[in-house]
Scaffold this motif. Structure first.
Motif: not given
Length: 297
Positions: A36-42, A108-117
């Motif tokens: 993805a363009p950005h990571s949540n760092g988890l 379409a149920v979106l299993r999205y990534r948590m933001p973690n800030g």
């Protein structure tokens, strides 16, 4: 209509998939922290507990085909809630998707990534999901629709409202169940904003992601549904957003039920379940058919 059965069969065997998610017609990976363009760092995701993934690091779409006898040629991307820490994939995801599909709407149920800030992370997941269902990204052949809206509950309602105002392209419409909207200290859901922006956030960040401040004339038509006695996300979150929509001339409707608290979703114990379902179907049926479709010509 051709469906993604191969994708579905491959992914149903994936370790850690929650049982309720397996009812989908197909499962489509979108990306993870490495692509993805950005990571949540988890790091690695914890084991799924009670059917609720937490601290998620990969985004997926669980696709539900509409009943072909009542196919409306419309689709919804569904964002479950969970305070931007976990995902209520059953009550605000799979069961809701099944209901929309039974009434003729591709879901379409979106299993999205948590933001973690990092608030850009779930937003780019929602945007990717919308683009995929619009046919602007590959992968959902047979499931794309002329008009694609977004549905969100609680923190998922905040994500749906973010997509309504900040995504490109925007959804054609939005349906928000008891959404988190404002970061105002006296009215906010603290946990959602802490997880979205971090506890050391600035006032400017709080203002930017208080979505009553982001509404414009381009915000899509919106339906809000909530209970008056919600003690988790105060009802003023919805009323502030409704007022902002009306101030900018955006078609909007709001249903406030006398009781039921927070997180009622598809629960049969909610006394006004039949009423909210009728209200959603009626509102969808009344959407202006002259609005432009969200897919490519």
């Amino acid at each position: 209509m051709k469906r993604l059965f191969v994708t579905c069969c491959l992914l149903l065997a994936a370790p850690g998939a929650a049982a309720q998610e397996m009812r989908a017609t197909a499962i489509l990976p979108l990306w993870d922290n490495t692509s993805a363009p950005h990571s949540n760092g988890l790091g690695a995701e914890p084991a799924v507990a009670n059917g609720r993934p937490s601290l998620t690091t990969r985004a997926e779409l669980y696709l539900y085909a509409p009943d072909p006898t009542v196919d409306k040629r419309m689709a919804v991307v569904i964002c479950p809630g969970g305070g931007y820490r976990h995902l209520s994939m059953e009550n605000e995801g799979a069961r809701m998707a099944e209901w929309f599909a039974a009434n003729g709407y591709t879901a379409a149920v979106l299993r999205y990534r948590m933001p973690n800030g990092r608030p850009e992370v779930p937003l780019e997941d929602a945007e990717r999901a919308l683009r995929t269902m619009m046919g602007l990204e590959a992968g959902a052949t047979g499931f794309t629709a002329d008009r694609v809206g977004i549905v969100g509950s609680s923190a998922g309602g905040h994500l749906a409202a973010m997509a309504s105002n900040l995504a490109d392209p925007k959804p054609a419409f939005a349906i928000l169940f008891y959404p988190v909207i404002t970061g105002d200290a006296s009215k906010r859901h603290k946990g959602s904003f802490d997880n979205l922006l971090g506890e050391a956030r600035t006032e400017e960040q709080t203002r930017r992601y208080s979505l009553e401040n982001r509404v414009t004339e381009q915000t899509p038509p919106t339906l809000l549904l909530l209970a008056d006695d919600d003690r988790t996300v105060p009802s003023v979150n919805s009323t502030r957003y409704y007022e902002a929509l009306k101030a900018h001339g955006v078609p909007a409707s709001m249903h406030i039920y006398p009781a039921g608290g927070h997180g009622f979703g598809m629960r049969d114990t909610f006394p006004w379940k039949a009423q909210w379902q009728a209200a959603v179907l009626d509102w969808l049926g009344r959407l202006d058919t002259n609005r432009q479709p969200t897919t490519k010509p």
